[in-house]
Design an enzyme around this catalytic site. Structure first.
Site, PDB file in Angstrom:
ATOM      1  N   LYS A 132     -21.230-108.387  -2.238  1.00 43.67           N
ATOM      2  CA  LYS A 132     -19.944-109.792  -3.012  1.00 43.67           C
ATOM      3  C   LYS A 132     -20.653-109.373  -4.104  1.00 43.67           C
ATOM      4  CE  LYS A 132     -22.932-111.633   0.776  1.00 43.67           C
ATOM      5  NZ  LYS A 132     -23.066-111.288   2.401  1.00 43.67           N
ATOM      6  N   LYS A 155     -23.203 -99.817  -3.110  1.00 45.36           N
ATOM      7  CA  LYS A 155     -22.230-100.574  -1.790  1.00 45.36           C
ATOM      8  C   LYS A 155     -21.790-101.852  -2.193  1.00 45.36           C
ATOM      9  CE  LYS A 155     -25.685-103.545  -0.538  1.00 45.36           C
ATOM     10  NZ  LYS A 155     -26.280-104.381   0.702  1.00 45.36           N
ATOM     11  N   LYS A 160     -33.140-107.990  -4.854  1.00 44.54           N
ATOM     12  CA  LYS A 160     -32.930-108.966  -5.155  1.00 44.54           C
ATOM     13  C   LYS A 160     -32.869-110.217  -6.462  1.00 44.54           C
ATOM     14  CE  LYS A 160     -29.892-110.725  -1.322  1.00 44.54           C
ATOM     15  NZ  LYS A 160     -29.739-111.305  -0.040  1.00 44.54           N
TER      16      LYS A 160
HETATM   17  P1  TYM Z   1     -24.807-108.674   5.197  1.00 45.12           P
HETATM   18  O1  TYM Z   1     -24.414-110.364   5.164  1.00 45.12           O
HETATM   19  O2  TYM Z   1     -24.924-108.750   4.258  1.00 45.12           O
HETATM   20  O3  TYM Z   1     -23.637-107.945   5.957  1.00 45.12           O
HETATM   21  C1  TYM Z   1     -23.493-108.622   7.186  1.00 45.12           C
HETATM   22  C2  TYM Z   1     -23.018-106.657   7.642  1.00 45.12           C
HETATM   23  O4  TYM Z   1     -22.552-106.203   7.120  1.00 45.12           O
HETATM   24  C3  TYM Z   1     -23.019-104.756   6.800  1.00 45.12           C
HETATM   25  N1  TYM Z   1     -22.363-103.986   5.752  1.00 45.12           N
HETATM   26  C4  TYM Z   1     -22.139-102.619   4.936  1.00 45.12           C
HETATM   27  N2  TYM Z   1     -21.655-102.309   6.124  1.00 45.12           N
HETATM   28  C5  TYM Z   1     -21.386-101.093   5.558  1.00 45.12           C
HETATM   29  N3  TYM Z   1     -21.000-100.871   3.774  1.00 45.12           N
HETATM   30  C6  TYM Z   1     -21.450-102.019   2.875  1.00 45.12           C
HETATM   31  N4  TYM Z   1     -21.407-102.340   1.916  1.00 45.12           N
HETATM   32  C7  TYM Z   1     -22.200-102.786   3.387  1.00 45.12           C
HETATM   33  N5  TYM Z   1     -22.382-103.650   3.378  1.00 45.12           N
HETATM   34  C8  TYM Z   1     -22.873-105.258   4.414  1.00 45.12           C
HETATM   35  C9  TYM Z   1     -24.257-104.957   7.028  1.00 45.12           C
HETATM   36  O5  TYM Z   1     -24.463-104.284   7.043  1.00 45.12           O
HETATM   37  C10 TYM Z   1     -24.851-105.854   8.002  1.00 45.12           C
HETATM   38  O6  TYM Z   1     -24.754-105.627   9.458  1.00 45.12           O
HETATM   39  N6  TYM Z   1     -29.486-109.260   6.839  1.00 45.12           N
HETATM   40  C11 TYM Z   1     -28.741-109.557   6.868  1.00 45.12           C
HETATM   41  C12 TYM Z   1     -27.811-110.419   7.927  1.00 45.12           C
HETATM   42  C13 TYM Z   1     -28.731-110.732   8.796  1.00 45.12           C
HETATM   43  C14 TYM Z   1     -28.570-109.776  10.564  1.00 45.12           C
HETATM   44  C15 TYM Z   1     -29.714-110.866  10.976  1.00 45.12           C
HETATM   45  C16 TYM Z   1     -28.273-108.624  10.520  1.00 45.12           C
HETATM   46  C17 TYM Z   1     -29.329-112.159   9.363  1.00 45.12           C
HETATM   47  N7  TYM Z   1     -29.717-111.530  10.975  1.00 45.12           N
HETATM   48  C18 TYM Z   1     -30.110-110.149  12.313  1.00 45.12           C
HETATM   49  C19 TYM Z   1     -28.010-108.294  12.171  1.00 45.12           C
HETATM   50  C20 TYM Z   1     -28.967-108.695  13.238  1.00 45.12           C
HETATM   51  C21 TYM Z   1     -27.112-109.636   5.766  1.00 45.12           C
HETATM   52  O7  TYM Z   1     -27.320-109.647   5.021  1.00 45.12           O
HETATM   53  O8  TYM Z   1     -26.358-107.966   6.021  1.00 45.12           O
END
Ligand code: TYM
Length: 336
Positions: free
Chosen positions: A202, A199, A116
């Site tokens: 957003k 991947k 990032k």
């Molecule tokens: P975030 O908001 O980026 O994404 C949410 C979930 O979507 C999954 N994901 C994907 N899976 C497959 N292919 C993709 N291209 C793809 N893009 C996103 C992510 O793996 C995630 O499961 N750090 C986390 C948010 C978070 C969290 C937590 C998750 C904060 N606290 C506690 C689990 C437990 C995040 O930024 O996810």
């Protein structure tokens, strides 16, 4: 929540007006499927969202839109606690304690921070972005979950969470359950339609590579039909040699349930246009009802906020219990 079922926690950022197909297939579908077998806590991580600048009115709107999309995709608020992270103060409180047992070097090895800050450099990044994974560890450990369903990109954060839990337990006595990441191989990583080696995210360079749950049907169809493929004309799954076609086959299979082998056989000799057309149909059939239901839910904000308050009450009950144990173990005297 009292029951013999094991706990589960997962979360998503409310940093866009729509979840994308990667969030949906990589996480949300699995969340909905797991809620019968687990005491599930699903969190909208607004504290994480502000690790990069957010416009306040937009953050507020996106938090509700994210909640509505969870519900529309099948999260049942009667079975699971659906809540907003900032409604549960224990997240920030436990994060502080965990900050104090995390090494600088350990935090510095997290690849998401490096990714990032690649463009702007770490000097312009916030300290919050640096400690982001430690807040995530707090999100998880508060709920004593056995399972944390996520996509592949969260694997390293889950490893840190397990390390911190193990360290705390050995230093202060058994306090935390050591959680397991649940990452489904088939949907662990959905790729960008324009850049199928990266991947779906957003922050994609080209919005055409990103299918949003809230996109109009015509937009979804157009994006899928203009997906980048290759020139050899064969419909075959080969992630290295044919990333674009493999991604389309993977998306189809994840939604339709048809195996990759069966899709390859059925499309043998067919053109890429035929595959794209069918993938578009399958995706639209899956997300159109979610989009419509989301709009419906957003038309009654008071009811949506009531569901979130209900979820926060359930989450607070569990989180406060864990935090009290942590405060006691580290040697804080109880407030009277
Ligand atoms: P975030 O908001 O980026 O994404 C949410 C979930 O979507 C999954 N994901 C994907 N899976 C497959 N292919 C993709 N291209 C793809 N893009 C996103 C992510 O793996 C995630 O499961 N750090 C986390 C948010 C978070 C969290 C937590 C998750 C904060 N606290 C506690 C689990 C437990 C995040 O930024 O996810």
């Amino acid at each position: 929540m009292t029951s013999a079922k094991p706990n589960l926690l997962s979360g998503m950022q409310p940093s866009a007006g729509s979840l994308h197909l990667g969030n949906y297939l990589g996480a949300l579908v699995n969340w909905a499927n797991m809620q019968d077998d687990f005491n599930a806590y699903y969190c909208i991580v607004d504290l994480h969202a502000i690790t990069v600048p957010q416009e306040p009115a937009e953050l507020r709107a996106n938090t509700r839109r994210t909640a509505a999309q969870y519900l529309a995709a099948g999260i049942d608020h009667n079975k699971s606690a659906l809540f907003v992270q900032s409604h549960v103060p224990a997240h920030a409180q436990l994060a502080w304690v965990l900050n104090c047992i995390t090494g600088m070097g350990e935090a510095g090895r997290m690849t998401q921070f490096k990714d990032k800050t690649q463009k702007g450099g770490s000097e312009s990044a916030s300290v919050g972005l640096f400690t982001y994974p430690i807040l995530q560890a707090a999100d998880i450990l508060l709920y004593q979950p056995k399972a944390v369903p996520v996509g592949e990109d969260q694997r390293q954060h889950l490893e840190l969470t397990r390390d911190l839990a193990t360290r705390f337990n050995s230093r202060f006595g058994d306090t935390f359950v050591i959680p397991e990441a649940v990452i489904l191989k088939e949907t662990a990583k959905i790729y960008d339609l324009q850049n199928p080696e990266a991947k779906m995210s957003k922050s994609a360079a080209d919005p055409k590579g990103l299918v949003n749950i809230m996109d109009d049907t015509s937009v979804v169809v157009k994006k899928i039909k203009s997906a980048v493929t290759d020139t050899d004309g064969e419909i075959r799954f080969d992630r290295d040699a044919k990333p674009g076609i493999s991604n389309l086959l993977g998306i189809h299979s994840a939604i339709s349930g048809e195996s990759i082998a069966s899709l390859e056989a059925r499309f043998a000799g067919a053109g890429y246009g035929a595959l794209k057309g069918e993938v578009a149909d399958v995706v639209v059939a899956a997300i159109e009802p979610i989009r419509n239901r989301t709009e419906e839910l957003l038309s009654d904000v008071a009811e949506l906020d009531r569901l979130l308050a209900d979820g926060a009450a359930k989450a607070n009950a569990q989180a406060e219990q864990t935090l009290a144990a942590v405060y006691d173990r580290v040697g804080f005297i109880a407030a009277r």
